[in-house]
Write an enzyme that holds these catalytic residues in place. Structure first.
Site, PDB file in Angstrom:
ATOM      1  N   LYS A  35      34.117  17.626  34.583  1.00 53.21           N
ATOM      2  CA  LYS A  35      33.719  18.932  35.494  1.00 53.21           C
ATOM      3  C   LYS A  35      33.360  20.106  34.513  1.00 53.21           C
ATOM      4  O   LYS A  35      33.589  21.274  34.485  1.00 53.21           O
ATOM      5  CB  LYS A  35      34.816  19.508  36.188  1.00 53.21           C
ATOM      6  CG  LYS A  35      35.055  18.313  37.176  1.00 53.21           C
ATOM      7  CD  LYS A  35      36.057  18.729  38.350  1.00 53.21           C
ATOM      8  CE  LYS A  35      36.443  17.843  39.388  1.00 53.21           C
ATOM      9  NZ  LYS A  35      35.527  17.150  39.768  1.00 53.21           N
ATOM     10  N   CYS A  36      32.432  19.691  33.384  1.00 60.07           N
ATOM     11  CA  CYS A  36      31.991  20.705  32.337  1.00 60.07           C
ATOM     12  C   CYS A  36      30.319  20.849  32.572  1.00 60.07           C
ATOM     13  O   CYS A  36      29.841  19.923  33.060  1.00 60.07           O
ATOM     14  CB  CYS A  36      32.361  19.916  31.095  1.00 60.07           C
ATOM     15  SG  CYS A  36      31.808  20.890  29.720  1.00 60.07           S
ATOM     16  N   GLY A  37      29.941  22.078  32.011  1.00 60.87           N
ATOM     17  CA  GLY A  37      28.594  22.386  31.967  1.00 60.87           C
ATOM     18  C   GLY A  37      27.941  21.185  31.234  1.00 60.87           C
ATOM     19  O   GLY A  37      26.632  20.964  31.444  1.00 60.87           O
ATOM     20  N   THR A  39      28.787  18.061  31.153  1.00 59.43           N
ATOM     21  CA  THR A  39      28.782  16.644  31.620  1.00 59.43           C
ATOM     22  C   THR A  39      27.573  15.838  31.813  1.00 59.43           C
ATOM     23  O   THR A  39      27.668  14.647  31.598  1.00 59.43           O
ATOM     24  CB  THR A  39      29.658  16.850  33.339  1.00 59.43           C
ATOM     25  OG1 THR A  39      30.900  17.328  32.773  1.00 59.43           O
ATOM     26  CG2 THR A  39      29.747  15.219  33.676  1.00 59.43           C
TER      27      THR A  39
END
Length: 159
Positions: A35-37, A39
């Site tokens: 759930k990371c930018g 990803t």
């Protein structure tokens, strides 16, 4: 602190994996999150893996929840997410800490071998990448902002 090959880690399925099994391979170790930018880098990492795996590259993904709680899932959820959304086939491991007192010993080794900016031994965010040569020595550390495709020439130089 020893060589890369002296460590082991738990796979997403809970089995201990000796990193010695990757001896004589070029290895890219990445701390990941779902759930990371960053990803979407899973897609680029998988493309690198597909392009170079037959020449000796292996990519090892280590999910980490230390940065903004961006990896909240359990091992099954992480595996399903990576396969469903990005077609990930490279090895993934159980969630680990990469900083602090509970940091996985592999990451303590990687950070010491390839410090960050100004000699920092902390990992600043998800998708920090460590490139390891066939001899088990850390060759280079790449920032989260370094896109997987930008690593191709460094990887090719080691293959």
């Amino acid at each position: 602190m020893g060589q890369f090959y002296e460590f082991a880690a738990q796979t997403l399925s809970g089995q201990e994996q000796a990193l010695d099994d990757y001896r004589d391979k070029v290895v890219l170790v990445v701390n990941t999150a779902s759930k990371c930018g960053f990803t979407p880098q899973y897609k680029g990492l998988e493309a690198l893996y597909q392009k170079y795996k037959d020449q000796g590259l292996v990519i090892l993904g280590f999910p980490c929840n230390q940065f903004g709680h961006q990896e909240p899932g359990n091992s099954d959820q992480i595996g399903e997410f990576c396969e469903r959304n990005f077609g990930v086939t490279f090895p993934l491991f159980e969630k680990v800490d990469v900083n602090g007192h509970n940091a996985h010993p592999l990451f303590a080794h990687l950070k010491k071998s390839a410090p960050g900016i100004l000699g920092s031994q902390r990992i600043k965010w998800n998708f920090t990448k460590f490139l390891i040569g066939r001899d088990g020595k850390v060759v280079k550390r790449f920032a989260p902002t370094d896109k997987p495709e930008s690593l191709a020439s460094a990887i090719e130089g080691l293959l």
